[in-house]
Each structure stands twice: as C-alpha cells, then as structure tokens.
Design an enzyme around this catalytic site. Structure first.
Site, mmCIF file in Angstrom:
data_model
loop_
_atom_site.group_PDB
_atom_site.id
_atom_site.type_symbol
_atom_site.label_atom_id
_atom_site.label_comp_id
_atom_site.label_asym_id
_atom_site.label_seq_id
_atom_site.Cartn_x
_atom_site.Cartn_y
_atom_site.Cartn_z
ATOM 1 N N ASP A 107 0.770 -1.231 -0.087
ATOM 2 C CA ASP A 107 -0.064 0.023 0.024
ATOM 3 C C ASP A 107 0.919 1.356 0.070
ATOM 4 O O ASP A 107 0.799 2.198 -0.741
ATOM 5 C CB ASP A 107 -0.894 -0.034 1.179
ATOM 6 C CG ASP A 107 -1.749 1.278 1.202
ATOM 7 O OD1 ASP A 107 -2.507 1.683 0.261
ATOM 8 O OD2 ASP A 107 -1.762 1.835 2.354
ATOM 9 N N GLU A 115 -1.838 -5.498 -3.617
ATOM 10 C CA GLU A 115 -0.901 -4.621 -2.888
ATOM 11 C C GLU A 115 0.352 -5.528 -2.481
ATOM 12 O O GLU A 115 1.287 -5.180 -2.325
ATOM 13 C CB GLU A 115 -1.583 -3.853 -1.585
ATOM 14 C CG GLU A 115 -2.586 -2.769 -2.049
ATOM 15 C CD GLU A 115 -3.287 -2.258 -0.732
ATOM 16 O OE1 GLU A 115 -3.822 -1.345 -1.024
ATOM 17 O OE2 GLU A 115 -3.550 -2.769 0.274
#
Length: 225
Positions: free
Chosen positions: A49, A121
């Site tokens: 992320d 992610e």
C-alpha cells in the site's frame, strides 16, 4: 522453491520473474490458509500500500506540474483505493492464483473486491522486496496504464461536488440512504439514494456502498444541472 505452472503464467501477466519465488507464494496466500510454516500476505499488503502510494504520488506530480494539492488529492485517492487495486487484479486474473481456505473459496473469495485489492498490494510489495523500488514502480505504472492519464477527469469526487453545490446554496449536507441490498453475501448489490435537503434525490446501484453513493451523487448532480 519452484513455482507452479499457474504462478509462472502469472509472472508473465505482471511482467516480473521472481528471483525469490517464496515472495510471490506469500503474496498470494490468504490468511484463511496461513499456518506456522506458511505465512499469509497481510504484512506484504501493508508494505505494498505504501509503495503504491509513493509511485502514484510521484506519477501525478510528473503528469501535471501545475496541479494544486487540492486537485491532486482526489486523483491520488482514485488511483490507490481498494476498488482500483481490485480492478487491476481482475485484469491480470490474480484471483485465479490466490491460495484460499475452503470457506473463503466457497463464498466466492476469488471475486471479492477487498480480498483482490489486498492481494494486489501484496504482489506489489513482493516485487519491491524481490527487485527494488524501480522494478515495483515499472510494474505499477504498466498495470495501472491509462488510469493515471484519465484520472484528472474521472477522479473528481461526486459526493464532494454535491456537498459543495448544496452548501453554496445554503442547504444542509446531502444524505445517503440505503434503499435496498440484494445478491449473495459474497457479491452484494446496493441501491443508494442521494438526497438533498429540499427532497430532490437520485438513486444508483453498484457492488459496494461507496460506489453506489458516488454514482447516486453523480446522477443527482446531472439531474440538478
């Protein structure tokens, strides 16, 4: 460690061959099948992320050198939110290689937006740990593709625009009401009404409340001109 045929094909889809195949194995392992000897992808998701955010922030600054922070923020949010990650994951068929527990698999885990977004992610972090930032950035920019160039026109937050419109006319903040929910638990469909203080409203349907609210706000903006 040797990768399965499916994971080797997945490497081709993302354009990266892993020097450390264990990283890819971990990136596609959901918590529902983790054990003392098999790590899941949650820590990689956390890292991925942040890598995605840095890549997108840099790309946006380079793409529009005159944009203000207020203009850049909604574009950034549109590119890094779970929905965007899940859309990219679907394009590269990430769901097909996920390692899931039986309950997750039976409930449609390979198609769940949140699960796909998290795994995307994790894959980003795996590439970052395997080959460094430049390799991760190259993959991200290639997979996100035209989204970065389109986001200026697509990412304007409809809910924010509607709120600004209402407040400029002395009205209270618009409200959002769930009209109905249908479909199975693993793939719900929401119908949301966006409503102004004067009673004017518009409805929209989507696969998540957030998407439905945005679509309803957009429909209401179009309705009021």
């Amino acid at each position: 460690m040797k990768l399965s045929k499916e994971l080797r094909a997945f490497e081709d889809r993302i354009g990266h061959k892993f020097a450390r195949p264990d990283l890819l194995q971990r990136a596609v392992t959901h918590a529902s099948v983790s054990s003392a000897t098999r790590q899941d992808n949650q820590r990689l998701e956390f890292l991925g992320d942040r890598v995605l955010g840095l890549v997108m922030a840099t790309a946006l600054l380079e793409h529009d050198k005159t944009a203000t922070e207020g203009q850049l923020a909604p574009r950034f949010n549109a590119l890094v939110r779970k929905e965007a990650c899940a859309d990219v994951a679907k394009e590269i068929d990430l769901g097909a290689v996920l390692k899931l527990g039986r309950s997750e698999m039976m409930s449609g885990g390979r198609r769940k937006q949140a699960l796909l977004g998290d795994a995307m992610e994790a894959v980003i972090a795996a590439v970052y740990k395997d080959a460094g930032f430049d390799a991760a950035a190259e993959m991200i920019l290639r997979l996100w593709g035209s989204r970065i160039h389109k986001v200026e026109s697509d990412a304007r937050d409809a809910k924010t625009s509607l709120q600004e419109w209402a407040q400029a006319r002395g009205q209270k903040v618009p409200t959002y009401v769930e009209v109905s929910r249908s479909g199975p638990d693993h793939a719900p469909v929401f119908t949301i009404a966006a409503r102004l203080q004067d009673g004017t409203e518009a409805q929209a349907t989507a696969g998540s409340k957030r998407q439905a609210e945005q679509a309803a706000a957009r429909a209401l903006l179009e309705q009021i001109g």
